[in-house]
Design an enzyme around this catalytic site. Structure first.
Site, PDB file in Angstrom:
ATOM      1  N   HIS A 190      22.944  55.155  -3.473  1.00 46.53           N
ATOM      2  CA  HIS A 190      23.104  56.076  -4.609  1.00 46.53           C
ATOM      3  C   HIS A 190      24.028  57.238  -4.261  1.00 46.53           C
ATOM      4  CE1 HIS A 190      20.390  54.323  -7.475  1.00 46.53           C
ATOM      5  NE2 HIS A 190      19.370  54.341  -6.638  1.00 46.53           N
ATOM      6  N   CYS A 503      33.328  42.794 -11.382  1.00 45.30           N
ATOM      7  CA  CYS A 503      32.855  44.113 -11.807  1.00 45.30           C
ATOM      8  C   CYS A 503      31.896  44.758 -10.809  1.00 45.30           C
ATOM      9  CB  CYS A 503      32.198  44.028 -13.183  1.00 45.30           C
ATOM     10  SG  CYS A 503      30.836  42.859 -13.276  1.00 45.30           S
TER      11      CYS A 503
END
Length: 572
Positions: A190, A503
């Protein structure tokens, strides 16, 4: 003392500043008996509400500055605060055992943390970190102690920490926080993903920065090479000031490419697109010269709310995105809930391994009312631009055929109602399951395109959770097995005259780009801030020259050999 520490380059750039050591404070909580239960419950309720207010503010701030996908973690934290098992458990301790709210919070949260950490499943272990983070915030309000916010830093610093939580990273002020380095983490953690969105130089996974660096030490963070230098010499400072200036100049050169097409040195065109989570994210796509949207994550329409979005709400969101992209391709992924994304109002049963469980297309095919509502909204929006539909987590041809049949049924219904629908909507699938990649030749006959979702494809192929520090070394984008799967998918698609995009994080990786170009990838979809560096890199590469180079890389033995070959040949 002078030290040179190596880690993982998480976000490009160079930072030179004094160290700010960010350590979590240890607060001893004592158990006390209470006589006024209602007052204690009120105190707990107030602390929970203040925590929710903070998290909503952080979520909104993150969504505005970094996009909805980066704000997703805070929606998960808000769900923890609304979890009746946790909240009722704390209230039960206060009411039944007449203990203070602080100790009741500690006992219940510790119980949940221990329970999740003891599980074999890595996703459930990550939930322990969420509960710990949220409980710390609530405790701070109960006892009136600041929870270690980095938002108040008001001088130029480099943050040194064991790790940074999403809350920490979202609050970093670029004016003062020039970079950060952590003991743990990887390129897909993150904090790393957020640092790239904020364009703050970062090095993660060093294992020893908190041990080797003291508060106030002068520190250089080289987010390009993955190096941290503690108490550098004058010569090192001078050299890195020059490197920083060169990087800033490079960014100015990239900015000139905003309106330019993405072409290689030998004139081949490659589409550089962006990944988004909300209509607001289109701003960043346009500002960085994106040629399309390769992944619109629609699940953010469903999150941080207490009921499903209506067909009209969804229609307006999809319509806004395709209109603003003005004819450029917009690939919209249908609902991908489950795994690391939950919706409280669906009340799905807990699973031991949700990443391999009831999620994405599996959920949609069972809960068809949800799926059909979304498909109707997508079909209605298709007349406003170049909209493409993509189904996630497809494992079998039967799933694909069923999804397409449902979509056709909804299209027929709309047409019978007199509603306009485009007659040229392309339909594709995410290739993120190894079996789908291996059988790509079968799927290629029944889709218009593939989009390779490398974040999941890599972790499923290598059997390694990308968020698990102990096995993060196995998360290897350049592993020959991964490259061979990508090659297989591209060849299968091209043999049927279909196009292939990517992606995942790999699509914007400077080491991967020459390999993917050589393998014939048609579309690269990445974070908006990666588009211009990628466009600049493409200008220096020849697609024809890279074809034999990529095939040579497929024959190497290890990911390290592949990485070294690319760096030696194209990233000198």
């Amino acid at each position: 003392m002078h030290h040179k520490i190596t880690g993982i380059a998480a976000s490009s750039g160079v930072a030179i500043a004094k160290a700010f050591i960010h350590l979590e404070p240890n607060v001893d909580i004592e158990k006390t008996s209470i006589t006024d239960v209602s007052t204690e419950i009120e105190k707990l309720t107030a602390a929970l509400e203040k925590s929710k207010e903070e998290l909503r503010a952080i979520k909104d701030q993150t969504e505005a500055s970094m996009g909805a996908d980066k704000a997703e973690i805070f929606a998960a934290h808000l769900l923890v605060l609304d979890d009746p098992e946790l909240v009722d458990g704390i209230k039960g301790k206060i009411e039944n055992e007449q203990m203070n709210a602080e100790y009741a919070l500690k006992e219940v949260s510790d119980m949940f943390v221990s329970m999740f950490e003891s599980m074999d499943n890595e996703y459930m272990k990550e939930r322990a970190a969420d509960i710990r983070d949220v409980s710390k915030r609530v405790l701070g309000h109960l006892i009136g102690v600041e929870t270690g916010s980095l938002a108040t830093i008001a001088e130029e610093t480099v943050i040194i920490a064991e790790d940074l939580t999403p809350s920490d990273t979202a609050q970093l002020n670029k004016q003062f926080v020039k970079g950060f380095a952590t003991d743990i983490g990887g390129r897909t953690s993150h904090s790393a993903i957020m640092s790239r969105s904020l364009e703050i130089p970062a090095v993660v996974g060093t294992k020893e920065v908190t041990e080797k660096i003291q508060h106030g030490d002068m520190v250089i963070v080289d987010g390009i090479e993955g190096i941290v230098i503690v108490n550098p010499t004058e010569e090192e400072v001078k050299a890195y000031e020059e490197k920083r200036a060169a990087f800033e100049k490079q960014k100015q050169e990239w900015a000139k490419l905003v309106g330019e097409p993405s072409t290689t040195k030998d004139g081949a065109h490659v589409e550089l697109a962006a990944n988004i989570g909300t209509p607001k994210d289109v701003d960043g796509v346009l500002a960085n010269g994106g040629e399309g949207i390769g992944l619109y994550r629609t699940e953010f329409l469903y999150m941080d709310r207490d009921q499903l979005p209506t067909e009209e709400e969804q229609f307006e969101a999809y319509k806004e995105v395709v209109q603003r992209m003005d004819g450029k391709p917009v690939v919209i992924r249908t609902l991908d809930i489950g795994g690391d994304k939950e919706l409280s109002y669906l009340q799905l049963p807990k699973e031991l391994n949700p990443f391999l469980g009831f999620r994405a297309i599996r959920l949609c095919l069972e809960k068809q009312d949800i799926f059909r509502t979304q498909l109707r909204a997508l079909l209605r929006a298709s007349t406003y631009g170049n909209l493409k539909v993509m189904f996630p987590m497809i494992a079998t041809l039967e799933e694909l055929r069923q999804a397409k049949a449902i979509m056709q049924e909804e299209k027929d219904k709309l047409l019978s109602e007199g509603v306009d629908v485009s007659d040229s909507i392309e339909v594709g699938i995410m290739v993120e399951i190894p079996s789908t990649a291996v059988a790509a030749n079968l799927f290629a006959k029944e889709v218009d395109f593939f989009s390779i979702g490398t974040n999941d494809l890599i972790q499923y192929t290598m059997a390694a959770d990308r968020m698990n520090e102990r096995v993060s070394y196995l998360y290897q984008p350049y592993h020959p097995a991964i490259l061979r799967l990508v090659d297989m998918v591209i060849k299968a698609a091209h043999s049927e005259g279909k196009w292939v995009g990517m992606c995942g994080e790999m699509a914007g990786d400077e080491v991967a780009i020459p390999l993917l170009l050589g393998l014939g990838l048609d579309e690269f979809s990445m974070s908006a801030t990666s588009i211009l560096p990628a466009r600049s890199q493409l200008l220096k590469l020849s697609k024809e020259e890279l074809k034999p180079f990529a095939q040579k890389a497929l024959m190497l033995d290890t990911a390290e050999e592949v990485e070294q070959l690319v760096k030696k040949t194209y990233l000198k």
